[in-house]
Design a protein around this motif. Structure first.
Motif, short mmCIF file in Angstrom:
data_model
loop_
_atom_site.label_atom_id
_atom_site.label_comp_id
_atom_site.label_asym_id
_atom_site.label_seq_id
_atom_site.Cartn_x
_atom_site.Cartn_y
_atom_site.Cartn_z
N CYS C 127 0.80 -1.22 0.00
CA CYS C 127 0.00 0.00 0.00
C CYS C 127 0.83 1.26 0.00
CB CYS C 127 -0.96 0.01 1.18
SG CYS C 127 -2.25 -1.21 0.98
N ARG C 128 2.15 1.11 -0.02
CA ARG C 128 2.96 2.33 -0.11
C ARG C 128 2.84 2.95 -1.48
NH1 ARG C 128 8.79 1.01 1.89
NH2 ARG C 128 9.07 3.13 1.16
N ARG C 129 2.32 2.16 -2.45
CA ARG C 129 2.13 2.70 -3.79
C ARG C 129 0.65 2.72 -4.13
NH1 ARG C 129 6.69 5.03 -4.01
NH2 ARG C 129 8.35 3.67 -3.35
N ALA C 130 0.31 3.61 -5.04
CA ALA C 130 -1.07 3.63 -5.53
C ALA C 130 -1.05 3.46 -7.05
CB ALA C 130 -1.74 4.94 -5.15
N GLN C 228 -2.21 7.31 2.33
CA GLN C 228 -1.57 6.00 2.33
C GLN C 228 -2.12 5.14 3.47
OE1 GLN C 228 2.72 6.18 1.91
NE2 GLN C 228 2.89 4.35 3.15
N ARG C 231 -5.67 4.01 2.64
CA ARG C 231 -5.62 2.89 1.71
C ARG C 231 -5.25 1.60 2.43
NH1 ARG C 231 -3.37 6.38 -2.38
NH2 ARG C 231 -1.31 5.95 -1.55
N TYR C 232 -4.27 1.70 3.31
CA TYR C 232 -3.80 0.52 4.03
C TYR C 232 -4.92 -0.09 4.86
CZ TYR C 232 -1.00 -2.15 7.39
OH TYR C 232 -0.48 -3.15 8.18
#
Lengths: 312, 406, 422
Positions: C127-130, C228, C231-232
């Motif tokens: 989840c560090r990226r989208a 972030q 999202r996580y």
């Protein structure tokens, strides 16, 4: 020594094969942002068309005609399928290609049946061309290397040194501006998609002969082409080239080494049982999975990829 | 709106598929009929449909009942197979045919066991024609499961009998797909070679992920570097074809002993690269002595396939024999009659073992050649017999402790 | 992948409808359907298919939490489904072996916990990226876990998987899980409970916030939240519900193989969610029903079912990107506005044109499949052979007629040729 030379050569070969498969996708993915799940299907289409035409007109004309036909098919798909879908976003485009992949596979089965077809290289190319420590290398493998290198060279020149290439690059970042300058942006995109598919078709003509031409060939190619594109970096042809070679080498050397995870851990001073369930897994065993590990690591630590110009 | 498509397609199908009679014995064929492995499943289905037709023409089973094969598509998925299994039972099928994928077979063995325990009035038999993991007739055996193909251990037993006579072979390389079957082949090869040819060195023992390797050249390079005289592989499909092609490209001329060199489009895919290089171990090939030419011609004409699953014929004939003997097509009665049944075929007498329900049949080691009478898949290639192993010599010890119905 | 949100018709903020009855009505209807279904389809096949649908409904809803709500396109959702399933399966085996006093009925909770945990651990780096990098990471993780599934035999049982017996442990509600019919009530309960829980989640502050993260991640920090992190959290909850669906699968099938981790499972759930419609909460339910039916029933009638699936997907993507739900919504809107009477003729003629087109395509495809040594096609007293021109002519005529009609009907609406925007 022998092992190193072989592995270098085999890794180079495999890497170039990967590059052939993924160069078209790099073009499409990085320029249009389309995750073309049907890319491997166009590759399959190339192999089957070359097989079908090869019987009539011979291998060499088919080598040129089949990719052209696949390219035309690709352009038509873009014009009448993808373009209307584009307004609905990338997920819609992706699903469109998803469905297309199903469709192409079934159509191939309709025309050529479910069994593999006997698609082979012409006799000229199946002759051994050189021998290294008793191992022969047939001309076809060298031919494939040459084609892959040519593909890279021509594409690179096309993109960096021609007017059309510059226009394509401009249309990616500033489509409206390019449109205002009087260029036909939709036409550019259609051409890019067509060329990308034609490249996949060319890879199919050659890959189908080296590997096996069967209806599952697109499916089995799987997501490895995405790995190459992403690891190489968005928008970078050179990146895709380097990534292909890197993955080819990585995989080949992992097979050649054959040490287990336990061996490696003990090498760095962590004492573990040599034949446990986890530690007994050898590098050779997981070699084909290494590209995916690379993919995940690259995306976490360097999302631009090796040589990408931008994050996606 | 979409239901219309389904309805339209359904009406098409209903017209063609169902012409069922009251006195029909339904046999469900649960194997892949779509997707990447559709070619394999389709070939098997055609074999059983043909054999069922033969039996019907000759008057049916158990006093004139006709048999009908119902093809159900399981997409080689264990979960999907269980859904199709329930559908089969619902349609009245009490016999299940399956062969592709040990995972599917394992799921079906388990499902049949549970089903028979929970529904004693609707018992079902599982007739396995190709899933060769030894476990189904050993630790995981079931009274309701009958296997008509020699399992991986039996084939290895036969192969090593042959190997014991090949004194020139000193170094063996084992390569396989990284899943239960590939591992079973490797384990059997290691233990049996050690027993029968202690002087033979195993110079390589390699597993690779299923269907992920595109270029086998690195493996061939390793084999050559290790001084290999013989390669043993359980690979099938593209994994085998690609291995053979890579060996041919590198001019690596040692025999490659396969389990599946002859079937499923492999000869077409491998082509001349496999001639005199690829050997297979099977219960049949078209040039085997005693193979009925008229039947093979007729089969080819009607199905456009070569006769590959000889065991489909054996299975259907034995099913008929058992049903005739029991005078019933009830699964429990047929199971009792099938257990221990002896049957004569053109290739010799076969026996269904009572202790683990494994069929014992003669096996043949053969080599792909371009100088044979009958060729396969429209190529100029066919198999010629190297060695015959009698049915009794393929008997392996079993750990099966069968729970029999009281 | 900022364009992802363009695929999503703005989700109507939940709770806008004011009357409490309007909020409760769909759930009462859902419960009534669940109660009535066993009496409509009382066969073994009926139960088996409904159970499979139920599992996929929960799975698809959890996927939509990720994609529809959080804007995260995942190619590896099967990982959480599978891990939850295997956890529940091991628990089921343990109940049998160790005679634990745990009812099998509650195993989906074990699946939920396992999915949540796995999502929490693996989700952190993911989840560090989208956007596209997120999608590609999930693709890679999916492939890695799928490969690992075959390698770790003690955990996943190798190719043959892990088996269990659901008729163990204490009974709950006096429900016998042996027969398929008994399992149906188990599945129905969990479908209802999970759907309700997931719907409730959309109404929590976190659920609302995830919409903001989907639509405009750059502005979320201004109101004091870290996109972030949002999202996580959403990812974890979605993984948990996928695990719950896996737990239901463990009980229903009593066997799980590492195949469950495959790209096919991940691809299917994406299709179900999209076909059903990402924009409405109930969309994925429609998608799950349709896909399972096509997969398990259509394959009886034609070997070309995948061709139809492919065509259907492409057709939907091109002409109804909001999925089946958007059609339902369109109808409902017209009814609310009261102009459905004026629209009905257009809908009817559209459906007719479509049916003609579909019939033509089906005819052509079936003929083509029979061209390879198959028999004749018998239909309503007509016998069509692939060798004769007759069938092909009829097929082509139907296709052109249907396509022509559709074109005529849509001509007035809009011109499909839009230039590619940035």
């Amino acid at each position: 020594m022998e092992v190193v030379v072989f592995s270098l050569l085999n890794g180079l070969l495999y890497g170039l094969l990967l590059f052939m498969l993924s160069s078209g996708l790099t073009l499409i993915f990085s320029m249009m942002g389309v995750l073309n799940f049907a890319h491997a299907s166009f590759y399959m289409l190339g192999a089957y068309l070359a097989y079908a035409m090869g019987g009539q007109i011979g291998f060499w004309p088919a080598l040129f005609l089949a990719p052209v036909l696949v390219g035309v098919a690709g352009a038509l798909v873009e014009r009448y399928g993808l373009r209307p879908v584009h307004a609905n976003g990338h997920v819609a485009e992706l699903l469109f290609t998803f469905g297309l992949a199903y469709l192409i596979e079934e159509i191939v089965k309709l025309f050529w049946g479910k069994q593999p077809v006997p698609y082979r290289v012409p006799d000229v190319l199946s002759q051994p061309i050189f021998t290294l420590f008793e191992t022969t290398y047939p001309a076809f493998r060298v031919f494939m290397m040459v084609v892959a290198l040519l593909m890279f060279g021509v594409l690179w020149l096309l993109l960096k040194r021609t007017r059309a290439g510059l226009m394509i690059q401009a249309a990616l970042t500033h489509p409206h501006m390019v449109g205002h300058l009087g260029h036909n942006v939709p036409l550019i995109f259609m051409t890019v998609f067509g060329i990308g598919c034609a490249l996949a078709g060319l890879a199919g003509v050659i890959g189908g002969a080296i590997l096996v031409t069967e209806p599952g060939m697109a499916h089995s190619l799987g997501p490895i082409v995405f790995v190459v594109v992403v690891v190489g970096g968005m928008g970078s042809l050179t990146g895709a080239f380097v990534a292909s070679l890197l993955i080819g080498m990585l995989q080949t050397f992992a097979i050649a080494v054959g040490a287990s995870i336990g061996d490696l851990l003990r090498l760095v001073g962590i004492p573990v049982a040599p034949h446990g369930e986890l530690t007994g897994i050898t590098l050779a065993q997981i070699a084909p999975m290494l590209p995916f590990l690379l993919l995940v690591l690259i995306l976490i630590f360097r999302p631009r990829g090796l040589m990408g110009a931008r994050e996606t | 709106m979409w239901t219309k498509i389904i309805a339209a397609a359904a009406s098409v199908g209903v017209m063609t598929a169902f012409a069922a009679h009251a006195q029909t014995v339904k046999i469900a064929y649960i194997d892949p009929l779509s997707g990447p492995f559709a070619n394999v499943g389709d070939q098997g289905l055609k074999h059983f449909e043909y054999m069922a037709n033969k039996i019907n023409e000759a008057g049916g089973i158990a006093g004139g009942k006709k048999v009908e094969i119902i093809g159900l598509d399981n997409k080689v998925d264990a979960k999907e197979s269980l859904i199709q299994f329930q559908k089969a039972v619902d349609q009245g099928a009490r016999f299940i045919l399956q062969g592709n994928g040990s995972s599917v077979a394992a799921a079906l063995v388990d499902a049949v066991n549970k089903h028979n325990r929970r529904n004693p009035d609707q018992r079902v038999l599982f007739l396995n024609y190709a899933a060769v993991d030894p476990v189904f007739t050993n630790d995981g055996c079931s009274y309701w499961h009958f296997r008509f193909d020699a399992d991986a251990d039996m084939k290895m037993e036969a192969l090593t009998n042959w190997l014991a006579e090949q004194k020139a072979i000193k170094n063996v390389y084992i390569i396989g797909q990284d899943y239960s079957f590939g591992k079973a082949v490797a384990a059997a090869a290691r233990s049996m070679i050690a027993k029968k040819r202690p002087d033979v060195k195993i110079v390589g023992d390699e597993l690779h992920p299923l269907g992920k390797v595109k270029d086998f050249s690195p493996y061939v390079a390793k084999m050559r570097a290790a001084g290999t005289d013989l390669v043993i592989t359980g690979n099938w499909g593209p994994d085998m074809s690609l291995l053979v092609k890579a060996a041919a490209d590198a001019n690596f001329n040692v025999p490659i002993l396969t389990y599946y060199g002859g079937g499923l489009g492999a000869p077409t895919a491998m082509g001349s690269s496999a001639v005199d290089r690829v050997k297979q171990i099977t219960e049949f090939h078209e040039n085997v002595e005693g193979a009925p030419a008229a039947l093979m011609d007729d089969f080819e004409k009607k199905t456009s396939y070569d006769l590959y699953y000889w065991r489909a014929k054996t299975l259907m004939e034995m099913l008929k024999a058992a049903a005739d003997k029991a005078g019933s097509t009830d699964a429990t009665a047929v199971a009792a009659a099938l257990s221990g049944l002896e049957h004569k075929t053109e290739l010799g007498t076969v026996t269904m073992r009572t202790d683990n329900h494994q069929l014992l049949q003669p096996l043949f080691i053969s080599t792909l050649s371009d100088k044979v009478a009958r060729t396969v898949e429209g190529t100029t290639l066919g198999f010629k017999t190297d060695y015959r192993i009698e049915a009794d010599a393929t008997r392996t010890p079993t750990t099966c402790k069968m729970e029999r119905p009281s | 992948m900022t364009a992802i949100d363009r695929a999503l018709p703005a989700m109507r903020p939940v709770g806008v409808r004011s009357s409490p009855l309007a909020a409760v009505a769909p759930w009462l209807l859902g419960a009534a359907i669940l109660l009535a279904l066993p009496f409509v389809f009382p066969s073994r096949t009926g139960f088996t298919i409904m159970n499979a649908i139920g599992i996929n409904v929960v799975f698809a809803l959890s996927y939509n939490m990720l994609l529809g709500q959080g804007g995260m396109l995942s190619f590896g959702h099967a990982v959480w489904f599978g891990l939850g399933g295997f956890a529940a399966m091991h628990m089921m085996v343990a109940i049998d072996k160790l005679a634990l006093p745990v009812p099998v009925f509650l195993l989906p909770l074990v699946g939920f916990a396992a999915g949540l945990l796995a999502g929490a651990v693996l989700g952190w780096p993911i989840c560090r990226r989208a956007g596209t990098p997120f999608a590609m990471i999930t693709l890679g993780i999916g492939e890695l876990i799928a490969a690992a599934g075959l390698m770790f035999v003690t955990v996943f049982g190798g190719e043959e998987g892990i088996k269990g017996d659901r008729v163990v442990g204490p009974m709950l509600f006096g429900l016998d899980l042996g027969p398929q019919g008994g399992v149906y009530w188990f599945i129905a309960f969990w479908v209802f409970a999970a759907a309700l829980a997931m719907w409730a989640f959309t109404r929590t502050p976190l659920g609302r916030l995830s919409l903001a993260v989907r639509d405009n991640p750059d502005r979320v920090p201004f109101i004091g939240y870290d996109p972030q992190r949002v999202r996580y959290l959403v990812f974890m909850v979605a993984s948990g519900f996928a695990g719950l669906a896996g737990g239901m699968a463990a009980v229903n099938y009593e066997i799980l193989t590492p195949q469950i981790f495959g790209a096919l499972t991940s691809g299917n759930v994406l299709l179900m969610a999209f076909i059903g419609g990402l924009g409405a909460f109930y969309g994925p339910i429609l998608g799950a029903v349709l896909i399972v039916l096509m997969q398990s029933m259509l394959s009886d009638y034609t070997e070309g079912w995948q061709l139809y699936v492919g065509l259907l997907f492409m057709g939907l993507v091109m002409f109804a990107p909001g999925g089946l739900a958007s059609m339902v919504e369109g109808g409902a809107r017209a009814v609310r506005r009261g102009d459905w009477r004026e629209r009905a003729p257009a809908w009817a003629s559209g459906a007719l044109a479509f049916a003609v087109l579909a019939a033509g395509i089906v005819l052509l495809v079936e003929l083509a499949f029979r061209a390879h040594g198959g028999g004749a096609l018998r239909l309503a007293g007509l016998t069509l052979r692939p060798g004769d021109a007759m069938g092909w002519i009829i097929g082509i005529a139907l296709v052109s007629l249907g396509a022509g009609l559709l074109r005529l009907l849509t001509r007035r609406g809009h011109d499909g040729d839009t230039a590619r925007p940035a």
